[in-house]
Design an enzyme around this catalytic site. Structure first.
Site, PDB file in Angstrom:
ATOM      1  N   LYS A  16     -17.810  -1.725 -16.356  1.00 28.29           N
ATOM      2  CA  LYS A  16     -16.687  -0.840 -16.004  1.00 28.29           C
ATOM      3  C   LYS A  16     -15.567  -0.933 -17.038  1.00 28.29           C
ATOM      4  O   LYS A  16     -15.035   0.083 -17.477  1.00 28.29           O
ATOM      5  CB  LYS A  16     -16.118  -1.187 -14.612  1.00 28.29           C
ATOM      6  CG  LYS A  16     -17.112  -1.093 -13.485  1.00 28.29           C
ATOM      7  CD  LYS A  16     -16.451  -1.292 -12.130  1.00 28.29           C
ATOM      8  CE  LYS A  16     -15.821  -2.651 -11.926  1.00 28.29           C
ATOM      9  NZ  LYS A  16     -16.786  -3.788 -11.872  1.00 28.29           N
ATOM     10  N   ARG A 175     -19.041 -13.678  -6.138  1.00 27.40           N
ATOM     11  CA  ARG A 175     -18.473 -12.356  -6.453  1.00 27.40           C
ATOM     12  C   ARG A 175     -19.464 -11.249  -6.085  1.00 27.40           C
ATOM     13  O   ARG A 175     -19.063 -10.183  -5.611  1.00 27.40           O
ATOM     14  CB  ARG A 175     -18.077 -12.280  -7.930  1.00 27.40           C
ATOM     15  CG  ARG A 175     -16.873 -13.165  -8.256  1.00 27.40           C
ATOM     16  CD  ARG A 175     -16.714 -13.396  -9.737  1.00 27.40           C
ATOM     17  NE  ARG A 175     -16.352 -12.188 -10.454  1.00 27.40           N
ATOM     18  CZ  ARG A 175     -16.548 -12.011 -11.768  1.00 27.40           C
ATOM     19  NH1 ARG A 175     -17.130 -12.962 -12.481  1.00 27.40           N
ATOM     20  NH2 ARG A 175     -16.177 -10.915 -12.339  1.00 27.40           N
TER      21      ARG A 175
HETATM   22  P1  AMP Z   1     -12.356  -8.271 -12.100  1.00 25.49           P
HETATM   23  O1  AMP Z   1     -11.860  -8.566 -13.470  1.00 25.49           O
HETATM   24  O2  AMP Z   1     -12.213  -6.834 -11.712  1.00 25.49           O
HETATM   25  O3  AMP Z   1     -13.764  -8.791 -11.867  1.00 25.49           O
HETATM   26  O4  AMP Z   1     -11.417  -9.078 -11.092  1.00 25.49           O
HETATM   27  C1  AMP Z   1     -11.318 -10.490 -11.136  1.00 25.49           C
HETATM   28  C2  AMP Z   1     -10.805 -11.022  -9.808  1.00 25.49           C
HETATM   29  O5  AMP Z   1      -9.506 -10.486  -9.536  1.00 25.49           O
HETATM   30  C3  AMP Z   1     -11.631 -10.649  -8.596  1.00 25.49           C
HETATM   31  O6  AMP Z   1     -12.739 -11.521  -8.399  1.00 25.49           O
HETATM   32  C4  AMP Z   1     -10.604 -10.776  -7.476  1.00 25.49           C
HETATM   33  O7  AMP Z   1     -10.342 -12.124  -7.155  1.00 25.49           O
HETATM   34  C5  AMP Z   1      -9.355 -10.217  -8.151  1.00 25.49           C
HETATM   35  N1  AMP Z   1      -9.252  -8.741  -7.954  1.00 25.49           N
HETATM   36  C6  AMP Z   1      -9.340  -7.768  -8.907  1.00 25.49           C
HETATM   37  N2  AMP Z   1      -9.186  -6.544  -8.365  1.00 25.49           N
HETATM   38  C7  AMP Z   1      -8.997  -6.740  -7.038  1.00 25.49           C
HETATM   39  C8  AMP Z   1      -8.783  -5.875  -5.927  1.00 25.49           C
HETATM   40  N3  AMP Z   1      -8.743  -4.539  -6.064  1.00 25.49           N
HETATM   41  N4  AMP Z   1      -8.628  -6.431  -4.698  1.00 25.49           N
HETATM   42  C9  AMP Z   1      -8.664  -7.764  -4.536  1.00 25.49           C
HETATM   43  N5  AMP Z   1      -8.876  -8.646  -5.519  1.00 25.49           N
HETATM   44  C10 AMP Z   1      -9.028  -8.148  -6.777  1.00 25.49           C
END
Ligand code: AMP
Length: 225
Positions: A16, A175
């Protein structure tokens, strides 16, 4: 000119962020990554960052009340006037409903939800080998599939590359569970809304990009009709 209000949907490690960076340049839209925003808060040692980091390190979702206001405020900013690329948000139905309500309030609507599909086993292989530039999280590499020219060094700005704390295999499994339980239902949600577009994330980044770019270009033409 019509707006391009886009969501990137898919499991962690589907690509993404990589695709959003390319689309940002193609269509001149702000790339709004909740993960990157949260990691910057953690690095800055802010109150929000302190609250978020324990959830992030465990691979769990940060509570909605922390995230929703942050993003609904962000899409209302000036640089998102002609559209935006949301990456990592919404992550559950409550967030999706909050986004719908915020857009309605602004008299705007979602153009498309771009779903990048990748099976779990491939995700684990991808994330465990992912390395990210310490200076710019949008500079992403993979030790096997997309290695930098010099090991551990970013090709684009010479900074050090590191593994994200949550890219360890045990955290990746959590995750993925969180994705299947809380985020995957959004596929049906956006399918019902008629905005869902699916892409095969097992294709090369260039092929995925070509497919998404063509779809978004068509959507923009349709919006302008
Ligand atoms: P990502 O880089 O998108 O994989 O996000 C890393 C971490 O940030 C996730 O595993 C969540 O702990 C937190 N996170 C990111 N976006 C969200 C969201 N929309 N809602 C809740 N937690 C989020």
């Amino acid at each position: 000119m019509s707006e391009l209000n886009l969501i990137m949907l898919g499991p962690p490690g589907a690509g993404k962020g990589t695709q959003a960076e390319r689309l940002r340049t193609d269509f001149n839209l702000p790339h709004i990554s909740t993960g990157d925003i949260l990691r910057a808060e953690v690095a800055d040692g802010t109150e929000l960052g302190r609250k978020a980091s324990e959830f992030m390190n465990a691979g769990k979702l940060v509570p909605d009340e922390v995230i929703v206001g942050m993003i609904t405020g962000r899409v209302a900013e000036g640089d998102a006037r002609d559209g935006f690329l949301l990456d990592g948000f919404p992550r559950n139905e409550a967030q999706a409903e909050a986004l719908d309500a915020a857009l309605l309030e602004l008299d705007r609507h979602l153009t498309a939800t771009l779903l990048i599909e990748v099976p779990d086993d491939d995700i684990v292989r991808r994330l465990a080998g992912r390395r990210v530039c310490v200076k710019n999280a949008a500079h992403i590499y993979h030790v096997d599939f997309d290695p930098p020219k010099h090991e551990g060094v970013c090709d684009q700005d010479g900074s050090r590359l590191e593994q994200r704390a949550d890219d360890r295999e045990d955290v990746i499994r959590t995750r993925l569970e969180v994705y299947h339980e809380q985020t995957e239902p959004l596929i049906a949600y956006y399918d019902r809304a008629g905005t869902l577009r699916r892409f095969d994330g097992l294709r090369s980044p260039d092929e995925v990009h070509a497919h998404i770019r063509a779809t978004v270009a068509t959507l923009r033409l349709e919006e302008n009709l």
